[in-house]
Write a protein that holds these residues in place. Sequence first.
Motif, PDB file in Angstrom:
ATOM      1  N   ALA A  89     -50.851  78.460 -83.715  1.00  0.00           N
ATOM      2  CA  ALA A  89     -49.819  78.485 -82.679  1.00  0.00           C
ATOM      3  C   ALA A  89     -50.133  77.466 -81.587  1.00  0.00           C
ATOM      4  O   ALA A  89     -49.222  76.801 -81.062  1.00  0.00           O
ATOM      5  CB  ALA A  89     -49.724  79.883 -82.077  1.00  0.00           C
ATOM      6  N   ALA A  90     -51.416  77.322 -81.262  1.00  0.00           N
ATOM      7  CA  ALA A  90     -51.823  76.372 -80.219  1.00  0.00           C
ATOM      8  C   ALA A  90     -51.547  74.932 -80.644  1.00  0.00           C
ATOM      9  O   ALA A  90     -51.064  74.123 -79.845  1.00  0.00           O
ATOM     10  CB  ALA A  90     -53.313  76.560 -79.909  1.00  0.00           C
ATOM     11  N   VAL A  91     -51.846  74.613 -81.891  1.00  0.00           N
ATOM     12  CA  VAL A  91     -51.597  73.260 -82.397  1.00  0.00           C
ATOM     13  C   VAL A  91     -50.101  72.956 -82.396  1.00  0.00           C
ATOM     14  O   VAL A  91     -49.673  71.864 -81.989  1.00  0.00           O
ATOM     15  CB  VAL A  91     -52.190  73.094 -83.812  1.00  0.00           C
ATOM     16  CG1 VAL A  91     -51.698  71.800 -84.455  1.00  0.00           C
ATOM     17  CG2 VAL A  91     -53.714  73.115 -83.761  1.00  0.00           C
ATOM     18  N   ALA A  92     -49.292  73.919 -82.845  1.00  0.00           N
ATOM     19  CA  ALA A  92     -47.837  73.718 -82.852  1.00  0.00           C
ATOM     20  C   ALA A  92     -47.306  73.522 -81.431  1.00  0.00           C
ATOM     21  O   ALA A  92     -46.465  72.646 -81.179  1.00  0.00           O
ATOM     22  CB  ALA A  92     -47.155  74.908 -83.513  1.00  0.00           C
ATOM     23  N   ALA A  93     -47.811  74.325 -80.478  1.00  0.00           N
ATOM     24  CA  ALA A  93     -47.368  74.191 -79.089  1.00  0.00           C
ATOM     25  C   ALA A  93     -47.782  72.846 -78.506  1.00  0.00           C
ATOM     26  O   ALA A  93     -47.003  72.185 -77.790  1.00  0.00           O
ATOM     27  CB  ALA A  93     -47.960  75.328 -78.254  1.00  0.00           C
ATOM     28  N   GLN A  94     -49.013  72.425 -78.811  1.00  0.00           N
ATOM     29  CA  GLN A  94     -49.487  71.130 -78.335  1.00  0.00           C
ATOM     30  C   GLN A  94     -48.632  69.992 -78.892  1.00  0.00           C
ATOM     31  O   GLN A  94     -48.307  69.025 -78.190  1.00  0.00           O
ATOM     32  CB  GLN A  94     -50.947  70.935 -78.760  1.00  0.00           C
ATOM     33  CG  GLN A  94     -51.606  69.666 -78.266  1.00  0.00           C
ATOM     34  CD  GLN A  94     -52.005  69.733 -76.801  1.00  0.00           C
ATOM     35  OE1 GLN A  94     -51.754  70.736 -76.135  1.00  0.00           O
ATOM     36  NE2 GLN A  94     -52.605  68.680 -76.280  1.00  0.00           N
ATOM     37  N   ALA A  95     -48.257  70.123 -80.160  1.00  0.00           N
ATOM     38  CA  ALA A  95     -47.436  69.093 -80.805  1.00  0.00           C
ATOM     39  C   ALA A  95     -46.072  68.989 -80.139  1.00  0.00           C
ATOM     40  O   ALA A  95     -45.502  67.892 -80.002  1.00  0.00           O
ATOM     41  CB  ALA A  95     -47.279  69.412 -82.290  1.00  0.00           C
ATOM     42  N   LEU A 108     -44.599  72.792 -88.992  1.00  0.00           N
ATOM     43  CA  LEU A 108     -45.281  72.403 -90.228  1.00  0.00           C
ATOM     44  C   LEU A 108     -46.744  72.083 -89.953  1.00  0.00           C
ATOM     45  O   LEU A 108     -47.624  72.453 -90.738  1.00  0.00           O
ATOM     46  CB  LEU A 108     -44.584  71.183 -90.837  1.00  0.00           C
ATOM     47  CG  LEU A 108     -45.214  70.601 -92.112  1.00  0.00           C
ATOM     48  CD1 LEU A 108     -45.240  71.644 -93.229  1.00  0.00           C
ATOM     49  CD2 LEU A 108     -44.464  69.347 -92.565  1.00  0.00           C
ATOM     50  N   LEU A 109     -47.021  71.433 -88.835  1.00  0.00           N
ATOM     51  CA  LEU A 109     -48.398  71.114 -88.468  1.00  0.00           C
ATOM     52  C   LEU A 109     -49.194  72.400 -88.219  1.00  0.00           C
ATOM     53  O   LEU A 109     -50.373  72.494 -88.589  1.00  0.00           O
ATOM     54  CB  LEU A 109     -48.408  70.238 -87.213  1.00  0.00           C
ATOM     55  CG  LEU A 109     -49.747  69.611 -86.828  1.00  0.00           C
ATOM     56  CD1 LEU A 109     -50.299  68.764 -87.961  1.00  0.00           C
ATOM     57  CD2 LEU A 109     -49.590  68.785 -85.549  1.00  0.00           C
ATOM     58  N   GLY A 110     -48.536  73.387 -87.604  1.00  0.00           N
ATOM     59  CA  GLY A 110     -49.191  74.675 -87.401  1.00  0.00           C
ATOM     60  C   GLY A 110     -49.531  75.353 -88.719  1.00  0.00           C
ATOM     61  O   GLY A 110     -50.624  75.908 -88.892  1.00  0.00           O
ATOM     62  N   LEU A 111     -48.595  75.286 -89.675  1.00  0.00           N
ATOM     63  CA  LEU A 111     -48.841  75.874 -90.997  1.00  0.00           C
ATOM     64  C   LEU A 111     -49.981  75.159 -91.712  1.00  0.00           C
ATOM     65  O   LEU A 111     -50.839  75.795 -92.339  1.00  0.00           O
ATOM     66  CB  LEU A 111     -47.573  75.803 -91.847  1.00  0.00           C
ATOM     67  CG  LEU A 111     -46.384  76.666 -91.401  1.00  0.00           C
ATOM     68  CD1 LEU A 111     -45.192  76.426 -92.317  1.00  0.00           C
ATOM     69  CD2 LEU A 111     -46.752  78.146 -91.416  1.00  0.00           C
ATOM     70  N   LEU A 112     -50.003  73.830 -91.624  1.00  0.00           N
ATOM     71  CA  LEU A 112     -51.068  73.058 -92.268  1.00  0.00           C
ATOM     72  C   LEU A 112     -52.420  73.359 -91.628  1.00  0.00           C
ATOM     73  O   LEU A 112     -53.454  73.342 -92.309  1.00  0.00           O
ATOM     74  CB  LEU A 112     -50.758  71.564 -92.173  1.00  0.00           C
ATOM     75  CG  LEU A 112     -49.564  71.081 -93.006  1.00  0.00           C
ATOM     76  CD1 LEU A 112     -49.303  69.604 -92.750  1.00  0.00           C
ATOM     77  CD2 LEU A 112     -49.810  71.332 -94.493  1.00  0.00           C
ATOM     78  N   THR A 113     -52.413  73.643 -90.331  1.00  0.00           N
ATOM     79  CA  THR A 113     -53.655  74.026 -89.652  1.00  0.00           C
ATOM     80  C   THR A 113     -54.196  75.324 -90.243  1.00  0.00           C
ATOM     81  O   THR A 113     -55.391  75.439 -90.542  1.00  0.00           O
ATOM     82  CB  THR A 113     -53.409  74.198 -88.143  1.00  0.00           C
ATOM     83  OG1 THR A 113     -52.963  72.960 -87.583  1.00  0.00           O
ATOM     84  CG2 THR A 113     -54.679  74.644 -87.431  1.00  0.00           C
ATOM     85  N   GLY A 114     -53.317  76.303 -90.410  1.00  0.00           N
ATOM     86  CA  GLY A 114     -53.741  77.562 -91.012  1.00  0.00           C
ATOM     87  C   GLY A 114     -54.232  77.371 -92.433  1.00  0.00           C
ATOM     88  O   GLY A 114     -55.259  77.959 -92.835  1.00  0.00           O
ATOM     89  N   LEU A 237     -46.919  81.274 -85.692  1.00  0.00           N
ATOM     90  CA  LEU A 237     -45.607  80.756 -85.300  1.00  0.00           C
ATOM     91  C   LEU A 237     -44.648  81.897 -84.973  1.00  0.00           C
ATOM     92  O   LEU A 237     -43.853  81.808 -84.021  1.00  0.00           O
ATOM     93  CB  LEU A 237     -45.036  79.889 -86.421  1.00  0.00           C
ATOM     94  CG  LEU A 237     -45.815  78.623 -86.775  1.00  0.00           C
ATOM     95  CD1 LEU A 237     -45.107  77.869 -87.896  1.00  0.00           C
ATOM     96  CD2 LEU A 237     -45.988  77.723 -85.563  1.00  0.00           C
ATOM     97  N   MET A 238     -44.713  82.968 -85.760  1.00  0.00           N
ATOM     98  CA  MET A 238     -43.848  84.117 -85.512  1.00  0.00           C
ATOM     99  C   MET A 238     -44.126  84.735 -84.145  1.00  0.00           C
ATOM    100  O   MET A 238     -43.205  85.046 -83.377  1.00  0.00           O
ATOM    101  CB  MET A 238     -44.050  85.170 -86.606  1.00  0.00           C
ATOM    102  CG  MET A 238     -43.473  84.796 -87.953  1.00  0.00           C
ATOM    103  SD  MET A 238     -43.865  86.054 -89.211  1.00  0.00           S
ATOM    104  CE  MET A 238     -42.761  85.553 -90.536  1.00  0.00           C
ATOM    105  N   GLN A 239     -45.409  84.898 -83.852  1.00  0.00           N
ATOM    106  CA  GLN A 239     -45.762  85.506 -82.573  1.00  0.00           C
ATOM    107  C   GLN A 239     -45.415  84.583 -81.413  1.00  0.00           C
ATOM    108  O   GLN A 239     -44.930  85.022 -80.365  1.00  0.00           O
ATOM    109  CB  GLN A 239     -47.249  85.846 -82.550  1.00  0.00           C
ATOM    110  CG  GLN A 239     -47.658  86.691 -81.358  1.00  0.00           C
ATOM    111  CD  GLN A 239     -49.087  87.169 -81.438  1.00  0.00           C
ATOM    112  OE1 GLN A 239     -49.995  86.471 -81.019  1.00  0.00           O
ATOM    113  NE2 GLN A 239     -49.292  88.358 -81.986  1.00  0.00           N
ATOM    114  N   SER A 240     -45.648  83.291 -81.598  1.00  0.00           N
ATOM    115  CA  SER A 240     -45.324  82.322 -80.558  1.00  0.00           C
ATOM    116  C   SER A 240     -43.817  82.282 -80.297  1.00  0.00           C
ATOM    117  O   SER A 240     -43.378  82.169 -79.150  1.00  0.00           O
ATOM    118  CB  SER A 240     -45.833  80.937 -80.974  1.00  0.00           C
ATOM    119  OG  SER A 240     -45.621  79.996 -79.954  1.00  0.00           O
TER     120      SER A 240
END
Length: 328
Positions: A89-95, A108-114, A237-240
């Motif tokens: 979630a942090a990576v997606a928010a930063q992006a 997608l970047l958040g998913l790839l991080t996981g 992502l869902m929680q964010s």
Amino acid sequence: MPSTDTLPPSPTPRASLQGAWGTYLGLLVVLLGMIGLFSALSDYFWSAETFVTIANEIPALAVMAVGMTFVLIIAGIDLSVGSVLALSAAVAAQAILQWGLNPWLAGLLGLLTGLACGTVTGAISVAWRLPSFIVSLGMLEALRGSAYLVTDSRTQYVGDAISGLAAPVVDGVSTAFILAVAIVVLGHVVLTRTVFGRYVIGIGTNEEAMRLAGIDPRPIRIAVFALTGLLAGLAGLMQSARLEAADPNAGTGIELQVIAAVVIGGTSLMGGRGSVLATFFGVLIIAVLEAGLAQVGASEPSKRIITGTVIVVAVIIDTLRQRRAARH
């Protein structure tokens, strides 16, 4: 790829079906019993608002529990899923906020991080033959620290950039819940109707027999942990989306809830047996228990004691069931 005929023998379809329906029925009785109890104890529990609230709060837990079901079936465990949730979630928010990426690309970047986090956990565990408990415990700390670094230890408010996941679609029920149910169904199909699912169960039942059958369990183990990381990333992502923010403290302790839901659903801690659908019942039981205790005014210590007791009882029942099965 080796023929599925070389796999270790499975229980007869009739026995497996009877056992599965017995598990589902038992969990359904427990769930309905809890709903009846809390409806009697609280004037507000039996309402559409309560059930919609529960439905919208469980997607993250549900998708993570699907991944954890696969991990426990191969006799592993992943304690890092809460940290993976926070980092993804942090990576997606930063992006979105700092790099100006489109929300879809950020997601997608958040998913790839996981996915990357889960793959690393599985690869380290397999390559050095280390207990996944120890590896994932180390990853829990490392990834939580990474989430603090990415967010500069502050909550990142993304607003409605990815709010579509939390948007209501049917009678107030969110997109995330519909997606979570779809993932549960897909996970059930993969586990029960595909060669990969059979390999997963075979590894948990008798890994040496799988090797003798000419099947290398190592890539399958890594794939299971990668899947778990991917689903934890989706949970982030869902929680964010629901909170409209990425909190570096998000998901702290959620791994215990995830494991509890899977164990309550009847998945064996020793590996070789489990059901994604039964895990979803476990998620619902955990969610109803927490919501019901909150509505009847139970204190936080009392809620922890009761939830912990439910988990211990579920493990005891699982142990007794395994002993009975072994005798027959």
